[in-house]
Design an enzyme around this catalytic site. Structure first.
Site, short mmCIF file in Angstrom:
data_model
loop_
_atom_site.label_atom_id
_atom_site.label_comp_id
_atom_site.label_asym_id
_atom_site.label_seq_id
_atom_site.Cartn_x
_atom_site.Cartn_y
_atom_site.Cartn_z
CD GLU A 175 -3.07 -1.02 2.20
OE1 GLU A 175 -2.95 -0.15 3.09
OE2 GLU A 175 -4.01 -1.83 2.17
CD GLU A 194 -4.05 -5.85 3.15
OE1 GLU A 194 -4.95 -5.15 3.68
OE2 GLU A 194 -2.84 -5.59 3.24
#
Length: 521
Positions: free
Chosen positions: A174, A293
Site C-alpha cells: 500500500e 487483501e
C-alpha cells in the site's frame, strides 16, 4: 411473491482455471493475529514450537493453500533481521503501523516452518517503506539460497539447513497510502520496486513478484497509480495487487449485500489499465492480479492507528461477523472466481482474530466465525474450471443506493472435468423473500461425458447436496459463548426436474453451495 432467477451453463463456455492460490489468507504482525492467535506457547494445545494446535486444526479445515506475511502496514517499518537468530537475543521494537510493541518472538523461520508444516504456500512481503533494495535481496538470499554465502549460511547457523523456497513476493504494501510509513508517489515507488525486483531476481530468478496497486479504488490516484507503477515495473513483475474492504454504512444493507458489484468493477478497471500499459509497450506478457487483501471490515468503528495507545498484543479490529457478513464474503468469493482468467492470487485478510474467519482467546478456545463457512466450502468444492453462465434478464433484481439495480442472485459455477462434478455457489441478496432458482444445464446430459449434445438436459446428473448458511435473524453470529449458533445446513428439496433443470429455493440473505454429480460417478 418469491424472487426468481434462471441461468444457463454449458461446459463449452469457460472463463478460466481456478488457481488454488485464490483461496489464500493473510497473517500480519497486528493485534492478536500472531500472538495468542496462531502462536501461544502456554496454550494447552501448543506444539513444541509454541503454535496453537486448535487454531492449526481450524486453518486446515478452512482449506487455505497460501498465506501472506508479515504485512500489511507492519512490513513498511519491519527489519526482518530482528526476527531471526536466538529468540532471547531479539530486540523489542515499536511498530509504528499499529502502535504496538513487537517482541519478535515469531519471525521468518518460525513462520515459514509453521506454514510449510500445514502445507501452506508462503507469500512474503519486503519492506520498501523504510528500507529498500539491499534488505530485500538479502532476505531472498537468506530464505532461498542453498548455502555458501553470508546470508544463506546465517540461516543454516540459525538451524535451518534447507532453503525455504519462497516463490511469491510482494514488493512492499500500500505504498500509495499517506498512512504508510515511507509513503511514495507512483514514480518513486515504481522505480524502487523495479530495482528491488531486479536485485531479487538476480538472487533467485525463479521467484514471482507482486507490485503494489492502489490501496483501494477510492484513492484519488487510483488508475493513474496503476499505470505509472506498471510503466516502471512491467518487465520485473508478474502481478499487480488490489485491496478492498466492505462494510454496511448508515443502515444501507442492500448496498452492502451488493458489494460484489463494486469488486467486479474494480477488477475490470485494473485489468483495463494493465492491458493499456501492455498495449503501449507492445509486450507479450500479460499482468495478472493479486487481490491480496479483501474482507468485510467495519472500518468506521476503528479510531485510526494514530489514536491507539501503545500496547503489546492489543485487541485490534476483532470484528464479530453475522449471517449477512457471511453472505457478503460469499459474494466476494463468487466475484473473484468469475475473474479466474485474471485473478490468480487472493488473500482473505486476516487469518485469526483480526477481521478474521477464526477467533481465539488466550488460554481459551478457538472457534469458527460465520465467514469461515463460505470460504471453507468454496475452497473445498469450487475447483477445476470456472464456467461462463447466461442469466435470464427476467430474473428478479434489487435496487441499491450505491450500486444501482443489481441481480437478486449472485452466482458462479465450477466444473471438475476429472470427476465430472459441478458446483454452484450462490447468494440471495434479497432481504424480503426467498429466491426460486432454475438452472439449465445445457450439454451436461447422459453419455459422452459432460457433453451430451445440443439441447441435452441434466439426466446424467443428480443433486449430491445443497448446503445453506442462513438464519431467521440475519444479524446472528458465532461467539465464544455460542460458537455453533450459525452453521451450514442441508436443503432437502433441491432437485433435477422432469425437463432436466435444476430447481432450488434460496432463503433470503443466504449463502448456498449446490453440488451435482454424474450418476454412477
Amino acid at each position: 411473491m418469491p424472487h426468481t432467477a434462471r441461468f444457463t451453463v454449458d461446459p463449452e463456455f469457460v472463463i478460466g482455471e481456478v488457481d488454488p492460490r485464490l483461496y489464500g489468507t493473510f497473517v500480519e504482525h497486528m493485534g492478536r493475529c500472531v500472538y495468542t492467535g496462531i502462536y501461544e506457547p502456554g496454550h494447552p494445545t501448543a506444539d513444541a514450537a509454541g503454535f496453537r494446535g486448535d487454531v492449526a486444526a481450524l486453518v486446515n479445515e478452512l482449506g487455505t493453500g497460501l498465506v501472506r506475511y508479515p504485512g500489511g502496514n507492519f512490513v513498511s517499518g519491519y527489519h526482518w533481521e530482528d526476527g531471526v537468530g536466538p529468540v532471547a537475543e531479539r530486540p523489542r521494537r515499536l511498530d509504528l503501523a499499529w502502535r504496538s510493541v513487537e517482541s519478535n518472538e515469531v519471525g521468518t523461520n518460525e513462520f515459514l516452518t509453521w506454514a510449510r508444516g500445514l502445507g501452506l504456500e508462503p507469500m512474503m512481503a519486503v519492506n520498501l517503506g523504510t528500507r529498500g533494495i539491499d534488505a530485500a535481496r538479502a532476505l531472498v538470499e537468506y530464505v532461498n539460497h542453498p548455502g555458501g554465502t553470508a546470508w544463506s549460511d546465517l540461516r543454516i547457523k540459525h538451524g535451518v539447513a534447507e532453503p525455504h523456497g519462497v516463490r511469491l513476493w510482494c514488493l512492499g504494501n500500500e505504498m500509495d497510502g499517506p498512512w504508510q510509513t515511507g509513503h511514495k508517489s507512483a514514480r518513486e515507488y515504481g522505480r524502487l520496486a523495479a530495482e528491488a525486483g531486479k536485485a531479487m531476481h538476480q538472487v533467485d530468478p525463479s521467484i514471482e513478484l507482486v507490485a503494489c496497486g492502489s490501496s483501494n479504488a477510492q484513492m484519488p490516484t487510483f488508475g493513474t497509480w496503476e499505470r505509472e507503477v506498471l510503466e516502471e515495473t512491467y518487465d520485473e513483475v508478474d502481478y499487480l495487487s488490489l485491496h478492498a474492504y466492505y462494510e454496511e454504512l448508515d443502515g444501507d444493507r442492500a448496498s452492502f449485500l451488493a458489494s460484489g458489484a463494486h469488486m467486479d468493477q474494480y477488477i475490470a478497471d485494473v485489468v483495463s489499465t494493465a492491458d493499456h500499459v501492455r498495449a503501449v509497450r507492445r509486450a507479450d506478457k500479460r499482468i495478472r492480479l493479486s487481490f491480496d487483501e479483501w474482507n468485510v471490515w467495519y472500518a468506521a468503528r476503528f479510531p485510526g492507528e494514530r489514536n491507539l495507545a501503545t500496547a503489546e498484543t492489543p485487541r485490534l479490529i476483532e470484528d464479530t461477523y453475522s449471517v449477512t457478513d457471511a453472505a457478503v464474503v460469499g459474494s466476494l468469493l463468487i466475484t473473484l472466481l468469475r475473474h479466474a482468467d485474471r485473478v490468480a492470487v487472493a488473500c482473505l485478510a486476516q487469518l485469526v482474530n483480526v477481521i478474521a474467519p477464526i477467533r481465539s482467546e488466550p488460554a481459551g478456545p478457538a472457534w469458527r466465525q460465520t465467514i469461515f463457512h463460505p470460504f471453507a466450502q468454496a475452497a473445498r468444492f469450487a475447483r477445476g474450471t470456472v464456467l461462463r453462465t447466461a442469466a435470464d434478464p427476467a430474473g428478479s433484481r434489487v435496487e441499491t443506493p450505491q450500486h444501482g439495480d443489481v441481480p437478486a442472485l449472485d452466482h458462479v459455477v465450477t466444473y471438475d472435468e476429472e470427476s465430472g462434478d459441478l458446483t454452484i455457489l450462490a447468494v440471495n441478496r434479497a432481504q424480503d423473500e426467498p429466491l426460486r432458482l432454475s438452472v439449465a444445464l445445457r450439454g451436461f446430459g447422459a453419455g459422452g461425458g459432460a457433453r451430451g449434445g445440443a439441447g441435452a438436459g441434466a439426466d446424467g446428473y443428480t443433486v449430491l447436496e445443497h448446503l445453506v448458511l442462513a438464519d431467521d435473524d440475519p444479524d446472528a453470529a458465532n461467539t465464544e459463548a455460542e460458537p455453533g449458533r450459525v452453521l451450514p445446513r442441508s436443503a432437502a428439496t433441491t432437485r433435477i426436474s422432469a425437463d432436466g433443470e435444476l430447481e432450488a429455493e434460496l432463503p433470503c440473505v443466504s449463502w448456498n453451495v449446490i453440488r451435482l454429480r454424474k450418476r454412477g460417478g
